[in-house]
Design a protein around this motif. Sequence first.
Motif, short mmCIF file in Angstrom:
data_model
loop_
_atom_site.label_atom_id
_atom_site.label_comp_id
_atom_site.label_asym_id
_atom_site.label_seq_id
_atom_site.Cartn_x
_atom_site.Cartn_y
_atom_site.Cartn_z
N ASN A 20 0.82 -1.19 -0.18
CA ASN A 20 -0.08 -0.15 -0.11
C ASN A 20 0.94 1.13 0.04
O ASN A 20 1.90 1.29 0.63
CB ASN A 20 -0.91 0.04 1.22
N MET A 26 0.75 5.36 0.70
CA MET A 26 0.07 6.82 1.44
C MET A 26 0.64 8.15 0.76
O MET A 26 1.67 8.19 0.80
CB MET A 26 -0.04 6.50 2.82
N ASP A 47 -0.44 11.69 3.36
CA ASP A 47 -1.14 11.39 4.87
C ASP A 47 -2.54 11.15 4.81
O ASP A 47 -3.19 11.31 5.79
CB ASP A 47 -0.65 12.37 5.83
N THR A 74 -4.69 6.37 0.62
CA THR A 74 -4.12 5.10 0.72
C THR A 74 -4.72 4.24 -0.47
O THR A 74 -5.82 4.18 -0.73
CB THR A 74 -4.51 4.31 1.89
N PHE A 132 0.06 4.47 9.95
CA PHE A 132 -0.12 3.67 8.75
C PHE A 132 -0.55 2.35 9.23
O PHE A 132 -0.92 1.41 8.30
CB PHE A 132 1.19 3.51 7.59
#
Length: 316
Positions: free
Chosen positions: A241, A243, A246, A249, A315
């Motif tokens: 994954n 991101m 922030d 995702t 995360f």
Amino acid sequence: MNKSIFILPFLLTLLFVQNTNAQQDAQYTQYMFNTMSVNPAYAGSRGQLSIAALYRSQWVGLDGSPTTQTLNLHSPIRNSRLGYGVSIVNDEIGNGTVQETYFDGIISYTLPVSETGKLSFGLKFGGNLLNLDFSKLRNFDDENVTGENIENKFSPNFGLGMYYHTDKFYLGLSAPNLLETSHFDNSNRDSGSVSFLSEERINFYAITGYVFDLSDQFKFKPALLTKVVGGAPLQVDISANFMFNDRFTFGGAYRWDAAVSALAGFQISDQLMIGMAYDKETTELGSTRFNDGSFEIFLRYELVKSFQKLVSPRFF
């Protein structure tokens, strides 16, 4: 053509294989955002009250396909090394043919083991309620499967977990249900009749992941889940994954010899996150025109106060 003729054999294969059956815990594609469901030591690790709900619909398009709903809440206990959690999981297969609801209470204890590392131990107690309606089952010869219905049968259970994490890395080992409970056994019936043995087996989990900072705006997190249960194939989930800023995702996952998945999530605010996943089966079941894949939707709310505003959301 009635799609139920496809799903009923699969129900029997999943739940009532001749002679014996290793019943597995519910599976999740977004387990990395729903970690407490597979490891009780995760309770309280996010540092604030966290409430998460997940809905999974498996093999969409097949009549009677499995659905799973989860709701969990966990938090650290202020001025202590303790955390607590509550988890509810509901599984349903065959339009109410089989329904199991799990209720668990969880306690965790966390030790700082380095400047950035923490090691948590978790213990959960609870049980499940089982409902089974035999009148809705048929065997492969399209004959009715007879048996005494089960209504709200309660089976207690408990589980253990260990979870180590820093700001960038995590590793967990767990066995969420340690009691091997037999729900029913009619294997001593007359010769020639269909015989079943359904029992819970211990599911062992290993999870790990690491967060790489690719730039000021991009993070990358590969992750791995391995599940081992006696009498069933080894399950290995590999995910990757990204991101962005922030907030966003996105990524993909592969379940060994089972499915490929697409994942996406959005941190709507410091408190609220939503996530979605889609699985496409790579087995023969995935090739049928009645199977549209599996879907998940995930929602998490965290009690982050204004003076605790997150600089960088976790995360994991």
